[in-house]
Every structure is written in C-alpha cells, then in structure tokens.
Design a protein around this motif. Sequence first.
Motif, PDB file in Angstrom:
ATOM      1  N   HIS A 164      -3.701  13.983  -7.540  1.00  0.00           N
ATOM      2  CA  HIS A 164      -5.568  13.719  -7.926  1.00  0.00           C
ATOM      3  C   HIS A 164      -5.475  12.504  -7.875  1.00  0.00           C
ATOM      4  N   LEU A 165      -4.741  10.985  -7.774  1.00  0.00           N
ATOM      5  CA  LEU A 165      -4.364   9.964  -8.356  1.00  0.00           C
ATOM      6  C   LEU A 165      -4.718   9.276  -6.752  1.00  0.00           C
ATOM      7  N   LYS A 166      -4.954  10.274  -5.351  1.00  0.00           N
ATOM      8  CA  LYS A 166      -3.976  10.114  -3.835  1.00  0.00           C
ATOM      9  C   LYS A 166      -3.555   8.226  -3.569  1.00  0.00           C
ATOM     10  N   LEU A 167      -2.350   8.719  -4.073  1.00  0.00           N
ATOM     11  CA  LEU A 167      -1.500   7.507  -3.982  1.00  0.00           C
ATOM     12  C   LEU A 167      -1.265   7.426  -2.480  1.00  0.00           C
ATOM     13  N   PRO A 168      -0.964   6.059  -2.319  1.00  0.00           N
ATOM     14  CA  PRO A 168      -0.612   5.793  -0.685  1.00  0.00           C
ATOM     15  C   PRO A 168       1.204   6.312  -0.936  1.00  0.00           C
ATOM     16  N   ASP A 169       1.604   6.457   0.359  1.00  0.00           N
ATOM     17  CA  ASP A 169       2.566   7.106   0.898  1.00  0.00           C
ATOM     18  C   ASP A 169       3.871   6.541   0.065  1.00  0.00           C
ATOM     19  N   TRP A 170       3.873   5.698  -0.162  1.00  0.00           N
ATOM     20  CA  TRP A 170       5.410   4.793  -0.964  1.00  0.00           C
ATOM     21  C   TRP A 170       5.190   5.645  -2.019  1.00  0.00           C
ATOM     22  N   TRP A 212       3.731   0.262   4.775  1.00  0.00           N
ATOM     23  CA  TRP A 212       2.349   0.158   3.717  1.00  0.00           C
ATOM     24  C   TRP A 212       1.350   1.426   4.033  1.00  0.00           C
ATOM     25  N   SER A 213       0.704   1.565   5.361  1.00  0.00           N
ATOM     26  CA  SER A 213      -0.134   2.035   6.072  1.00  0.00           C
ATOM     27  C   SER A 213       1.131   3.468   6.037  1.00  0.00           C
ATOM     28  N   GLN A 255      -5.435   1.579  -5.165  1.00  0.00           N
ATOM     29  CA  GLN A 255      -5.925   1.559  -4.000  1.00  0.00           C
ATOM     30  C   GLN A 255      -5.271   1.975  -2.674  1.00  0.00           C
ATOM     31  N   TYR A 256      -5.753   2.975  -2.468  1.00  0.00           N
ATOM     32  CA  TYR A 256      -4.991   3.791  -1.276  1.00  0.00           C
ATOM     33  C   TYR A 256      -5.196   2.066  -0.394  1.00  0.00           C
ATOM     34  N   ASP A 257      -5.992   1.827   0.094  1.00  0.00           N
ATOM     35  CA  ASP A 257      -6.396   0.769   0.798  1.00  0.00           C
ATOM     36  C   ASP A 257      -5.372  -0.372   1.188  1.00  0.00           C
ATOM     37  N   ASP A 258      -5.226  -0.771   0.142  1.00  0.00           N
ATOM     38  CA  ASP A 258      -4.767  -2.107   0.044  1.00  0.00           C
ATOM     39  C   ASP A 258      -2.631  -1.211  -0.420  1.00  0.00           C
ATOM     40  N   ALA A 259      -2.698  -0.541  -0.473  1.00  0.00           N
ATOM     41  CA  ALA A 259      -1.148   0.092  -1.018  1.00  0.00           C
ATOM     42  C   ALA A 259      -0.574  -0.179  -1.973  1.00  0.00           C
ATOM     43  N   GLY A 273       4.415  -7.400  -1.128  1.00  0.00           N
ATOM     44  CA  GLY A 273       5.977  -7.776  -1.048  1.00  0.00           C
ATOM     45  C   GLY A 273       7.512  -8.839  -1.955  1.00  0.00           C
ATOM     46  N   GLU A 274       6.702  -9.354  -3.028  1.00  0.00           N
ATOM     47  CA  GLU A 274       8.216  -9.619  -3.484  1.00  0.00           C
ATOM     48  C   GLU A 274       9.461  -8.676  -3.577  1.00  0.00           C
TER      49      GLU A 274
END
Length: 282
Positions: A164-170, A212-213, A255-259, A273-274
């Motif tokens: 339900h959170l629609k998280l980025p793949d990573w 990230w995408s 947010q999915y858009d910025d991973a 990145g860090e």
Amino acid sequence: MTEKFPKINDDLVKKYVNYELSDDVLDKTGWISDVNKWLAALSDELGSNYKTTDSKNFILLSSEPDNIKRSILEFAEKSLGNILTTLNDVAKIPKNNKFIIIVFDRKDIYLDYAVSYYDCDRSLISAAGHYLHVRPIQFIFPQQDLDRTEVAFALDLTRLCIHHLKLPDWLDEGLAYFVGCHIQQITSLVPDGRMQKIHSEFWNEDNIQEYWSGDLFYKDEQSAEYSRELSQIMVSMIFRNYKYDAVRKFILGVQYDDAGEQSSIKHLGVSLGEFVESFVAE
C-alpha cells in the motif's frame, strides 16, 4: 490437465477491488461464495488429492500431508504477526478476505499457473515461489523443502504488507529481505571486503541512477543481483544505525519519484547517496 485454470468472475473481482467492503457486504455480493466455488473448481482441475485447509488469515490448497499443511499455516500466521510487529505502524494487510496459499505437486504446473495470470516468460517466475497480487491474493509454490517455501513466503508476505506504500524498488526489496531474515531468525546480509570490492567496481554514476529509478532491477541478471544486494545492505544499515521511530518516519515519508531522497535527508539526516558511498567507497 488443461492449460486453462479456473478463475473468479472478472466482474465480481472488479467490484471487489474498487471498494473496501465489510464481510457482510462481501457475502451479499457473492464474493465469499465465489472464492469457495473457485477453490473447489481449481481443486478438481488439479486432482482429487488437493484439499483445502484454513486458518485465521489463510486458506491452503495442497496435496501435502496434514502435518505439512499445519506447519505451513502455523508459519504463515506467525510470520504475519511478526511482520506487523517488526514494521509497526508501517505494515498493514488488506481487509476482509483470507489469503490463498497454493502448493503445486509439479513445478511445471506451478509455472503454468503463474504465467496464466501474468503474460510473461516462465523464466521470469521465481523457482521457489511467487506472489500474485490479484483477487484473491495468492501465494503459490511448487512442492519443495519446507524451509525453502518458508523463506520465499516470508519475503512475499512482507511485500504484501507494504504494498500500500508504493515504495521504490530498492526499499521494497530491502525491507522484504530484512523482515524475512527477522522472521527466519537469521542475520541479515553483512558485506565483507570481497563483496565491497565487487560493488565498488560495478557501480557508477549512470547505473546508480537506474538503480534509484528501479530500471536496473529488470535490466539483466547481474544488474538485478547487485541491485538486490545493495538494497539488502542499505536497509540493514538503516535499521542498525537508527532508532525505529526515525526509520518508521523515513519509510512513511518516502516518495516514489525521488526514491526516498528527501525523506532520508529529513528523517535520517543523510542523503541516499551517502549510504551508498559508505559501502562502495574504496
């Protein structure tokens, strides 16, 4: 055995998916009755040795002996409780229905069933088990060593509870792995010097953006493997280095858009990145 497996009426599925219905309303729509009829038809199609057994949150269709069926359902219920506890205020389960677990006698039938829902090559289906995010939600497995089934199930059940959170793949991959390790009571991935060297040589400015995408997870076998490993390492690092309240706020703010970049800066105090650099830097 035919290639066409029984499925629930599409119109009823669409009606169920579009609304949060109470059990009473579901019963009036015919959903519960349809699920039971579908399971009976599927059992007939697979063979008379397939029987259903249920627990509080799951229905298992299998030809396994009764003691194995009990073990699978006990593990399923225990895993669900562990996930909801480990990811408190983050994980949740869809309401108003039991989840279906199907164990197939033969691997080829398991693969045929999986691709009957998803138009994809059989090679893309995990050999250990697959989670079908359809209605009703299904966890399917070939008949195999019980430990192998439990590992695959723990990962996929976690994915269901954070869907339900629609998280980025990573983050989806990393959380599923981390919680799966917790359920199995095994130590999450701790990278050694060799793994760090391999990853340092693999990652660059271009492919890290594909990571990230989410594109890199589906690019090729090697890229997918390194993407999964990096995700597992990053989430393990986050849980080791931060209190759960900060981790929870980070996950819920992603947010999915910025991973998850802005949420990481806000709640963990560092950029994504860090995290990567702390692992891959030579």
